[in-house]
Scaffold this active site. Structure first.
Site, PDB file in Angstrom:
ATOM      1  CB  CYS A 272      -5.526  17.930  60.170  1.00  0.00           C
ATOM      2  SG  CYS A 272      -4.307  16.903  61.040  1.00  0.00           S
TER       3      CYS A 272
ATOM      4  CG  HIS B 110      -3.583  16.818  56.001  1.00  0.00           C
ATOM      5  ND1 HIS B 110      -3.533  18.151  56.357  1.00  0.00           N
ATOM      6  CD2 HIS B 110      -3.085  16.136  57.052  1.00  0.00           C
ATOM      7  CE1 HIS B 110      -3.017  18.267  57.570  1.00  0.00           C
ATOM      8  NE2 HIS B 110      -2.737  17.057  58.016  1.00  0.00           N
TER       9      HIS B 110
ATOM     10  CD  GLU C  61      -4.236  19.768  53.195  1.00  0.00           C
ATOM     11  OE1 GLU C  61      -3.513  19.818  54.204  1.00  0.00           O
ATOM     12  OE2 GLU C  61      -5.441  19.422  53.228  1.00  0.00           O
TER      13      GLU C  61
END
Length: 212
Positions: free
Chosen positions: A79, A193, A195
């Protein structure tokens, strides 16, 4: 060991938990000297470009990041961590003629999405937030095991524009084609992202953890 760089602007624990979920040894690194002991390095980030660069400089991380890249060990930006790799950004700039200088690792700039898409076109919601599909280069090891069109999670009002098209590893569409990931040598970075991208994101992180 995978070091997750703590410069005061990232959801560090979320990244660490995702890496631990795939069985990786991941630690949050906040000491300049500890960077060089990491086998791999993650540069995360949430927030404004100008603040990110200010934090990196204040923590003394700018040159150590550049030095680490020269060693050939894998690096992953996430990001804001992607955007900071570029030459400059309009985010936080005093005016358009004085963009905020980035790390300068990759040639290119970071620009804001335009809400106005032209006549008879719906206004674009900014920031871009939510799930979008990506298309990627078939030979990029970061996306091994995935299919073009798989969805990942984005949260960003600015997007990068690499000067060299060869550095674009994945794209998405949000009002226009947008660079979603980059790759050069031992450096990878994603605008989305991993994650927060469920099994697709975990696959990407696993590929990063195992790439040579």
């Amino acid at each position: 060991m995978i070091g997750i760089l703590d410069y005061g602007m990232g959801n560090l624990r979320s990244v660490q938990k995702a890496l631990e979920r795939i069985g990786a040894d991941a630690s949050i690194v906040s000491d300049v000297d500890a960077i060089q002991s990491c086998d791999r390095l993650v540069l995360p980030g949430v927030g404004a470009f100008s603040d990110g660069m200010q934090h990196l400089r204040g923590a003394g991380f700018v040159e150590p990041i550049r030095d680490y890249l020269v060693t050939g060990r894998p690096v992953l930006g996430i990001c804001l961590g992607l955007q900071l790799l570029f030459d400059s950004s309009a985010e936080g700039a005093a005016d358009a003629s004085q963009p905020v200088q980035g790390l300068g690792v990759l040639p290119g700039v970071v620009q804001r999405f335009h809400e106005d898409q032209g006549p008879d076109q719906p206004r674009l919601k900014v920031p871009h937030m939510g799930w979008n599909s990506i298309d990627f280069a078939p030979n990029c090891p970061l996306f091994h095991g995935l299919c073009p069109g798989d969805h990942v999670y984005f949260v960003h009002a600015y997007h990068c524009r690499p000067s060299d098209p060869a550095h674009v590893a994945a794209t998405t569409t949000y009002g226009q084609p947008v660079c979603a990931a980059v790759h050069r040598d031992n450096l990878w970075a994603t605008q989305f992202h991993p994650e927060k991208s469920q099994h697709v994101g975990l696959t990407i992180l696993n590929n990063f953890a195992s790439t040579t």
